[in-house]
Design an enzyme around this catalytic site. Sequence first.
Site, PDB file in Angstrom:
ATOM      1  CG  HIS A   1       5.693 -15.194  47.589  1.00  0.00           C
ATOM      2  ND1 HIS A   1       6.254 -14.104  47.702  1.00  0.00           N
ATOM      3  CD2 HIS A   1       6.254 -15.744  46.427  1.00  0.00           C
ATOM      4  CE1 HIS A   1       6.791 -13.642  46.767  1.00  0.00           C
ATOM      5  NE2 HIS A   1       7.072 -14.685  46.032  1.00  0.00           N
TER       6      HIS A   1
ATOM      7  CB  SER B   1      10.267 -15.599  44.861  1.00  0.00           C
ATOM      8  OG  SER B   1       9.009 -15.770  44.441  1.00  0.00           O
TER       9      SER B   1
ATOM     10  CD  GLU C   1       5.256 -11.856  50.181  1.00  0.00           C
ATOM     11  OE1 GLU C   1       4.914 -10.857  50.986  1.00  0.00           O
ATOM     12  OE2 GLU C   1       4.495 -12.072  49.283  1.00  0.00           O
TER      13      GLU C   1
END
Length: 277
Positions: A174, A132, A201
């Site tokens: 994401h 992330s 993800e």
Amino acid sequence: MTTPTRYPIMAIGGAEDKVGKLTILTAFFESAGGQQATIGIVPCASQEPSVVGARYYKIFTELGAQNVQVLDIRSPRECDENRWLELLDGCTGVFLSGGDQVRLFDFINNSTFMAAIMRRLHLGTLVVAGTSAGAAVMGEKMISGGSSGESPNRSLVDLMDGLGIIPELLVDQHFHNRNRMARLLSAIAAYPDKLGIGIDEDTCAAFRGDGTFEVIGKGAVTIIDPGGLTHTNHRLSDVTSPLSLHDLQVHVLSAGDRYNYKSRSICASVIEMTPSL
């Protein structure tokens, strides 16, 4: 027993599996040396570094790493302290957690700590994974924030310098899960010399150290290649006006696919396995 493929750099799109097969985290663990690994967890991107650090500590310990350390750096000035540099020196793998990529950048950019990571990467003695926020900082430029759900436009994305671990890339994470295609397109309009890479993800772009990466995980990695871009109105457009981008090349890669980000081409092994239409 075959030696696992070593991935010196792993960019993870966030929300990687932490309770099932742990496919991505296991690949990092094995790349860092498996049961001989010393793994350093860097949770400073998170507002709850103790919680995040403890979670990954448990995962890598249970996988069987020889030693796991939480490098719980709480301020930028700590990055130059010997206690963290000594721990880093003993690591075979470093894991940059999720959170806020701006916070992570502010903590470790232009630090002795970051310089040591880059030196070890260059020497081939360290594996670095980021999930992330930890993936977002990988490029020379990075997406620091923005929105989704609109046509590409200048207001859709906030951009700033990144850590330059893989300078050629502009990473978003994401990706399909948060509908970020327009955001990445807006970023590429601003920096058409970069290669856009959107990672879903529980998906990882695992870099092999030879100019290529392999896709691991359950989602896709989307490539936006502006190498053939013939027109964009980015510099002349209003902040909220839709952007024009002509002659982009787009690839969507799934698990097992490989891509050469140096030559900007799909690896031949993938092409050879594709049946004729």
